[in-house]
Write a protein that holds these residues in place. Sequence first.
Motif, PDB file in Angstrom:
ATOM      1  N   ALA A   1     -45.629  37.895  22.770  1.00 29.10           N
ATOM      2  CA  ALA A   1     -44.255  37.889  22.291  1.00 29.10           C
ATOM      3  C   ALA A   1     -44.154  37.117  20.986  1.00 29.10           C
ATOM      4  CB  ALA A   1     -43.339  37.267  23.333  1.00 29.10           C
ATOM      5  N   SER A   2     -43.302  37.597  20.106  1.00 24.64           N
ATOM      6  CA  SER A   2     -43.062  36.917  18.845  1.00 24.64           C
ATOM      7  C   SER A   2     -41.627  37.166  18.408  1.00 24.64           C
ATOM      8  CB  SER A   2     -44.038  37.400  17.768  1.00 24.64           C
ATOM      9  OG  SER A   2     -43.837  38.778  17.511  1.00 24.64           O
ATOM     10  N   GLY A   3     -41.193  36.369  17.445  1.00 24.62           N
ATOM     11  CA  GLY A   3     -39.886  36.605  16.853  1.00 24.62           C
ATOM     12  C   GLY A   3     -38.721  35.970  17.569  1.00 24.62           C
ATOM     13  N   GLY A   4     -38.983  35.140  18.555  1.00 27.12           N
ATOM     14  CA  GLY A   4     -37.866  34.517  19.255  1.00 27.12           C
ATOM     15  C   GLY A   4     -38.362  33.544  20.287  1.00 27.12           C
ATOM     16  N   THR A   5     -37.471  33.042  21.101  1.00 29.47           N
ATOM     17  CA  THR A   5     -37.861  32.116  22.151  1.00 29.47           C
ATOM     18  C   THR A   5     -38.545  32.864  23.278  1.00 29.47           C
ATOM     19  OG1 THR A   5     -35.712  32.349  23.203  1.00 29.47           O
ATOM     20  CG2 THR A   5     -35.963  30.561  21.615  1.00 29.47           C
ATOM     21  N   PHE A   6     -39.360  32.149  24.018  1.00 30.50           N
ATOM     22  CA  PHE A   6     -40.143  32.782  25.070  1.00 30.50           C
ATOM     23  C   PHE A   6     -39.618  32.403  26.441  1.00 30.50           C
ATOM     24  CE2 PHE A   6     -43.517  35.373  26.199  1.00 30.50           C
ATOM     25  CZ  PHE A   6     -44.410  34.778  27.082  1.00 30.50           C
ATOM     26  N   ASN A   7     -38.335  32.042  26.538  1.00 27.87           N
ATOM     27  CA  ASN A   7     -37.820  31.574  27.811  1.00 27.87           C
ATOM     28  C   ASN A   7     -37.124  32.675  28.596  1.00 27.87           C
ATOM     29  OD1 ASN A   7     -35.698  31.812  26.100  1.00 27.87           O
ATOM     30  ND2 ASN A   7     -34.768  29.850  26.589  1.00 27.87           N
ATOM     31  N   TYR A   8     -37.639  33.898  28.474  1.00 22.25           N
ATOM     32  CA  TYR A   8     -37.129  35.009  29.256  1.00 22.25           C
ATOM     33  C   TYR A   8     -38.028  35.264  30.455  1.00 22.25           C
ATOM     34  CZ  TYR A   8     -34.207  36.399  25.263  1.00 22.25           C
ATOM     35  OH  TYR A   8     -33.286  36.442  24.251  1.00 22.25           O
ATOM     36  N   ALA A   9     -37.467  35.840  31.478  1.00 23.64           N
ATOM     37  CA  ALA A   9     -38.296  36.444  32.516  1.00 23.64           C
ATOM     38  C   ALA A   9     -38.988  37.648  31.889  1.00 23.64           C
ATOM     39  CB  ALA A   9     -37.448  36.880  33.701  1.00 23.64           C
ATOM     40  N   MET A  10     -40.142  37.986  32.426  1.00 24.12           N
ATOM     41  CA  MET A  10     -40.896  39.105  31.865  1.00 24.12           C
ATOM     42  C   MET A  10     -41.441  39.963  32.990  1.00 24.12           C
ATOM     43  SD  MET A  10     -42.877  37.378  28.663  1.00 24.12           S
ATOM     44  CE  MET A  10     -43.143  38.967  27.867  1.00 24.12           C
ATOM     45  N   GLY A  11     -41.786  41.172  32.640  1.00 22.68           N
ATOM     46  CA  GLY A  11     -42.315  42.060  33.673  1.00 22.68           C
ATOM     47  C   GLY A  11     -43.177  43.154  33.111  1.00 22.68           C
ATOM     48  N   TRP A  12     -43.865  43.818  34.012  1.00 27.04           N
ATOM     49  CA  TRP A  12     -44.696  44.971  33.687  1.00 27.04           C
ATOM     50  C   TRP A  12     -44.128  46.198  34.392  1.00 27.04           C
ATOM     51  CZ3 TRP A  12     -48.371  44.891  30.033  1.00 27.04           C
ATOM     52  CH2 TRP A  12     -48.915  43.660  29.669  1.00 27.04           C
TER      53      TRP A  12
ATOM     54  N   SER B   1     -40.351  30.366  33.944  1.00 28.28           N
ATOM     55  CA  SER B   1     -41.251  29.218  34.060  1.00 28.28           C
ATOM     56  C   SER B   1     -42.634  29.603  34.557  1.00 28.28           C
ATOM     57  CB  SER B   1     -40.658  28.194  35.019  1.00 28.28           C
ATOM     58  OG  SER B   1     -40.673  28.698  36.345  1.00 28.28           O
ATOM     59  N   GLY B   2     -42.740  30.799  35.134  1.00 30.85           N
ATOM     60  CA  GLY B   2     -44.019  31.217  35.690  1.00 30.85           C
ATOM     61  C   GLY B   2     -44.205  30.833  37.140  1.00 30.85           C
ATOM     62  N   HIS B   3     -43.217  30.204  37.734  1.00 31.56           N
ATOM     63  CA  HIS B   3     -43.363  29.716  39.100  1.00 31.56           C
ATOM     64  C   HIS B   3     -42.957  30.736  40.150  1.00 31.56           C
ATOM     65  CE1 HIS B   3     -43.008  25.397  37.365  1.00 31.56           C
ATOM     66  NE2 HIS B   3     -44.260  25.827  37.355  1.00 31.56           N
ATOM     67  N   SER B   4     -42.365  31.827  39.724  1.00 30.58           N
ATOM     68  CA  SER B   4     -41.920  32.844  40.676  1.00 30.58           C
ATOM     69  C   SER B   4     -42.379  34.207  40.201  1.00 30.58           C
ATOM     70  CB  SER B   4     -40.401  32.823  40.797  1.00 30.58           C
ATOM     71  OG  SER B   4     -39.953  33.829  41.690  1.00 30.58           O
ATOM     72  N   THR B   5     -42.974  34.961  41.113  1.00 27.50           N
ATOM     73  CA  THR B   5     -43.445  36.300  40.781  1.00 27.50           C
ATOM     74  C   THR B   5     -42.966  37.290  41.834  1.00 27.50           C
ATOM     75  OG1 THR B   5     -45.536  35.947  41.965  1.00 27.50           O
ATOM     76  CG2 THR B   5     -45.511  35.472  39.591  1.00 27.50           C
ATOM     77  N   TYR B   6     -42.997  38.559  41.457  1.00 25.85           N
ATOM     78  CA  TYR B   6     -42.559  39.616  42.380  1.00 25.85           C
ATOM     79  C   TYR B   6     -43.334  40.876  42.037  1.00 25.85           C
ATOM     80  CZ  TYR B   6     -39.481  42.656  45.080  1.00 25.85           C
ATOM     81  OH  TYR B   6     -38.988  43.542  45.995  1.00 25.85           O
ATOM     82  N   TYR B   7     -43.755  41.614  43.062  1.00 23.28           N
ATOM     83  CA  TYR B   7     -44.594  42.796  42.860  1.00 23.28           C
ATOM     84  C   TYR B   7     -44.050  43.995  43.629  1.00 23.28           C
ATOM     85  CZ  TYR B   7     -48.016  39.315  41.353  1.00 23.28           C
ATOM     86  OH  TYR B   7     -48.658  38.291  40.706  1.00 23.28           O
TER      87      TYR B   7
ATOM     88  N   ALA C   1     -38.977  42.062  28.657  1.00 26.51           N
ATOM     89  CA  ALA C   1     -38.457  40.695  28.751  1.00 26.51           C
ATOM     90  C   ALA C   1     -36.939  40.733  28.814  1.00 26.51           C
ATOM     91  CB  ALA C   1     -38.916  39.867  27.551  1.00 26.51           C
ATOM     92  N   GLY C   2     -36.386  39.759  29.530  1.00 23.77           N
ATOM     93  CA  GLY C   2     -34.933  39.659  29.617  1.00 23.77           C
ATOM     94  C   GLY C   2     -34.525  38.766  30.761  1.00 23.77           C
ATOM     95  N   GLY C   3     -33.351  38.176  30.676  1.00 26.93           N
ATOM     96  CA  GLY C   3     -32.867  37.301  31.732  1.00 26.93           C
ATOM     97  C   GLY C   3     -33.791  36.116  31.933  1.00 26.93           C
ATOM     98  N   SER C   4     -33.724  35.535  33.146  1.00 25.51           N
ATOM     99  CA  SER C   4     -34.556  34.374  33.426  1.00 25.51           C
ATOM    100  C   SER C   4     -35.288  34.463  34.759  1.00 25.51           C
ATOM    101  CB  SER C   4     -33.707  33.097  33.418  1.00 25.51           C
ATOM    102  OG  SER C   4     -32.705  33.175  34.427  1.00 25.51           O
ATOM    103  N   SER C   5     -34.856  35.364  35.625  1.00 24.58           N
ATOM    104  CA  SER C   5     -35.443  35.459  36.960  1.00 24.58           C
ATOM    105  C   SER C   5     -36.133  36.803  37.160  1.00 24.58           C
ATOM    106  CB  SER C   5     -34.350  35.294  38.019  1.00 24.58           C
ATOM    107  OG  SER C   5     -33.506  36.431  38.044  1.00 24.58           O
ATOM    108  N   THR C   6     -36.969  36.866  38.191  1.00 27.16           N
ATOM    109  CA  THR C   6     -37.623  38.137  38.505  1.00 27.16           C
ATOM    110  C   THR C   6     -36.583  39.192  38.889  1.00 27.16           C
ATOM    111  OG1 THR C   6     -37.975  37.401  40.792  1.00 27.16           O
ATOM    112  CG2 THR C   6     -39.763  37.026  39.225  1.00 27.16           C
ATOM    113  N   THR C   7     -35.498  38.763  39.507  1.00 23.46           N
ATOM    114  CA  THR C   7     -34.428  39.695  39.870  1.00 23.46           C
ATOM    115  C   THR C   7     -33.855  40.382  38.640  1.00 23.46           C
ATOM    116  OG1 THR C   7     -33.880  38.377  41.816  1.00 23.46           O
ATOM    117  CG2 THR C   7     -32.213  39.925  41.045  1.00 23.46           C
ATOM    118  N   ASP C   8     -33.715  39.627  37.572  1.00 25.87           N
ATOM    119  CA  ASP C   8     -33.202  40.203  36.326  1.00 25.87           C
ATOM    120  C   ASP C   8     -34.093  41.336  35.840  1.00 25.87           C
ATOM    121  OD1 ASP C   8     -32.161  36.943  35.120  1.00 25.87           O
ATOM    122  OD2 ASP C   8     -31.012  38.489  36.170  1.00 25.87           O
ATOM    123  N   ILE C   9     -35.392  41.178  35.987  1.00 26.10           N
ATOM    124  CA  ILE C   9     -36.312  42.228  35.553  1.00 26.10           C
ATOM    125  C   ILE C   9     -36.214  43.429  36.491  1.00 26.10           C
ATOM    126  CG2 ILE C   9     -38.728  42.837  35.260  1.00 26.10           C
ATOM    127  CD1 ILE C   9     -37.690  41.085  33.024  1.00 26.10           C
TER     128      ILE C   9
END
Length: 123
Positions: free
Chosen positions: A24-35, A53-59, A97-105
């Motif tokens: 990621a580039s061009g902004g802050t990296f404090n978003y939730a992310m997903g594949w 934060s990387g402390h919560s994941t969902y598959y 990327a978007g939001g802050s939680s895995t639910t947001d993704i």
Amino acid sequence: QVQLVESGGGLVQPGDSLRLSCAASGGTFNYAMGWFRQAPGKEREFVAAINWSGHSTYYTDSAKGRFTVSRDNAKNTMYLQMNSLKVEDTAVYLCAAGGSSTTDIVQGGTRFWGQGARVTVSS
């Protein structure tokens, strides 16, 4: 504006492993992310998510036990370690990327998308 660039795709055999990266580039990296992934002729589907934060994941069920999502916020990079790959894992893998939680993704709260990395699993 956040830009996301995937890398690490390729052609592998069934049972092999592969690690995708999303820088990621061009902004802050404090978003939730997903594949996500999109196979030929199919709709895009969710694969894995990680909170800011990387402390919560969902598959998704098909990824559990085989795929691991992680992130290094110091490097602004998210990863997807894929083990025991199957032919049905063949797809273009996109990071988002978007939001802050895995639910947001999972629930469609993505704001930014990468262009995708092609993964082909074939014998």
